[in-house]
Design a protein around this motif. Structure first.
Motif, mmCIF file in Angstrom:
data_model
loop_
_atom_site.group_PDB
_atom_site.id
_atom_site.type_symbol
_atom_site.label_atom_id
_atom_site.label_comp_id
_atom_site.label_asym_id
_atom_site.label_seq_id
_atom_site.Cartn_x
_atom_site.Cartn_y
_atom_site.Cartn_z
ATOM 1 N N ASN A 1 0.809 -1.226 0.000
ATOM 2 C CA ASN A 1 0.000 0.000 0.000
ATOM 3 C C ASN A 1 0.839 1.273 0.000
ATOM 4 N N TYR A 2 2.172 1.122 -0.191
ATOM 5 C CA TYR A 2 3.067 2.285 -0.243
ATOM 6 C C TYR A 2 2.916 3.152 1.005
ATOM 7 N N ASP A 3 2.635 2.465 2.124
ATOM 8 C CA ASP A 3 2.451 3.108 3.427
ATOM 9 C C ASP A 3 1.448 4.252 3.393
ATOM 10 N N ASN A 4 0.543 4.177 2.436
ATOM 11 C CA ASN A 4 -0.513 5.185 2.292
ATOM 12 C C ASN A 4 0.031 6.604 2.122
ATOM 13 N N VAL A 5 1.224 6.706 1.556
ATOM 14 C CA VAL A 5 1.792 8.022 1.234
ATOM 15 C C VAL A 5 1.341 8.364 -0.185
#
Length: 501
Positions: free
Chosen positions: A292-296
């Protein structure tokens, strides 16, 4: 009287012989007319089976199985289709961290060799074939360090953790499995290369967070080259690297933030060209972080953004992923957009937070999500986190994971080994699916709770790995077009098969 008796006896003897001869002729004629059926041909037990149940009633138990003598018409038949091919497999394994090597070195040499043979040997063990090590320290090292803590790239040198623990263990493993692949990932660059941000560019004297100063791109690329060459000088080939472990994670005990634009620029201006100029064929995998791309928001599609830059993309083999956030479906999305680029799965953990030592909880969940879930979404390799930790989940450090279990845990006697779910899920793949294998298609039986993948090995064998999430046994038949066999999957189990094509 005497003569008459002799005649009589002679006559009786003659009749007896004649009668016996007639009986023999009659019996012989019957044998010729009705020969007995020939012995049934012996069926070789050509299928090797490994089975594990969540209850450990079967514990990587090795069995042999015979082909069916007739083609099965079972409705629960799965047919392999080798004309449909997917990715080529690189291998399966675990991270050999500083903590892992420390624990291994505390074992008696004979016990250590036995464990490593059982784990890495293709002929006497499970054939683990891909491992990950850190470039410098990780959060499972004995201390925080890099290989160039004194300012100036000329001060590069391997440190005590490499010399005393990691290199000796790698050499022992390579004797057992000379074809082992090794991937290296840094948790941080040397602190003297760090800045607080790319605008102010103030020195950042901390192991945790910070960013790589673009002024040191060339020095840091040289650092990678020197590290690869230093291991090569020890007879250890590094197959692949990632530019940064978890580049969006600022909070690890040793860490570095590296957004996709930074990684793109570092690779295309320094790392890629320097590897090429040094004549190194080491692959570069981008990203090495969560689905989730760390939600960045501006980091979504991290590797895809790098691929769009042709200068950077030419040096990037593919992307690596972890599963601490998001869904593995991201693998399929990335593959569909760039099928020319490879995918690896490089890290996942078990620990106190997810019942990591409870096989009844973890075996099937990890097999579905980590093992078969990544392979069936185009990953060429699957690597779990620490191969071995001790019963105190260490050695570990403040700021790193203090609640993680290893794929195996070693007892206080440094002899007793507890195998956890990650050891089983990797073992079930590596035991039958060998480097170079092609994942192939299947048709036929599908059902909720039954998940599987099929492969064709380079040695002309087939491999098949299946899990049964159901609470009851399930009989299935596997057909390769020439042979077929039937097996009753135990309830809540993982089963692997390998047989001659």
């Amino acid at each position: 009287m005497i003569n008459n008796k002799r005649v009589t006896l002679s006559l009786l003897f003659y009749l007896l012989i004649t009668f016996s001869a007639c009986g023999k002729e009659e019996n012989n004629s019957q044998i010729k007319k009705n020969p007995p059926p020939p012995d049934e041909p012996k069926i070789e037990k050509d299928i090797t089976v490994y089975v594990t149940t969540a209850t450990r009633s079967f514990d990587l138990t090795k069995q042999n199985l015979e082909f069916n003598t007739k083609q099965s018409m079972s409705p629960a038949t799965i047919t392999l289709n080798s004309s449909v091919t997917y990715q080529e497999m690189d291998g399966f394994g675990a991270a050999v961290t500083g903590s892992t090597c420390y624990n291994l070195m505390l074992m008696k040499p004979a016990d250590r060799t036995k464990f490593l043979t059982e784990t890495f040997s293709h002929t006497e063990g499970l054939g683990f074939s891909y491992i990950r090590i850190s470039i410098g320290c990780s959060d499972f090292s004995l201390s925080e360090y890099t290989c160039c803590d004194q300012k100036g790239i000329e001060n590069f040198a391997l440190q005590s953790e490499e010399k005393n623990y990691i290199i000796p263990i790698l050499k022992e493993i390579l004797v057992i499995n000379p074809t082992l692949k090794i991937l290296g990932s840094p948790w941080t660059c040397p602190k003297w290369m760090k800045v607080n941000n790319l605008t102010e560019k103030k020195p950042y004297d901390s192991w945790t967070s910070g960013q790589l100063n673009p002024d040191y791109y060339q020095d840091y690329a040289t650092y990678f080259v020197k590290w690869i060459q230093a291991f090569a000088a020890q007879g250890i080939e590094i197959a692949a690297i990632t530019p940064q472990n978890e580049p969006l994670n600022r909070g690890n005990s040793a860490s570095l933030f590296m957004g996709w634009k930074e990684e793109r620029d570092f690779v295309k201006t320094a790392l890629g060209p320097q590897l090429k100029d040094a004549g190194l064929t080491t692959k570069i995998y981008a990203f090495d972080h969560n689905y989730n791309y760390d939600n960045v928001a501006d980091q979504k599609g991290y590797p895809l953004n790098i691929y769009e830059d042709d200068e950077a993309g030419q040096y990037i083999t593919g992307a690596a992923y972890h599963n601490y956030g998001g869904n593995r479906s991201e693998l399929n999305i990335v593959h569909n957009q760039r099928p020319d680029k490879e995918l690896l799965f490089t890290e996942t953990s078990i620990g106190t937070w997810n019942s990591g030592r409870d096989l009844n909880t973890r075996l099937l969940a990890d097999m579905e999500d980590v093992a078969l879930g990544t392979v069936n979404n185009w990953c060429k390799g699957v690597i779990v986190w620490n191969l071995m930790l001790d019963n105190d989940r260490g050695p570990n450090r403040q700021g790193g994971c203090q609640t993680c279990y290893g794929a195996v845990d070693i007892g206080y006697d440094y002899k007793t080994i507890t195998r956890n779910s990650h050891y089983y899920i990797i073992g079930h793949l590596s035991a039958v699916v060998k480097p170079g294998a092609l994942r192939i298609g299947t048709t036929g039986y599908t059902a909720d709770g039954i998940i599987y993948a099929a492969f064709k090995n380079t040695d002309n064998t087939y491999a098949f790995v299946i899990m049964n999430k159901l609470s009851e046994d399930k009989s299935i038949t596997i057909n390769d077009g020439t042979h077929n066999f039937t097996y009753k999957l135990p309830a809540k189990s993982v089963v692997s098969y390998k047989w001659n094509k």
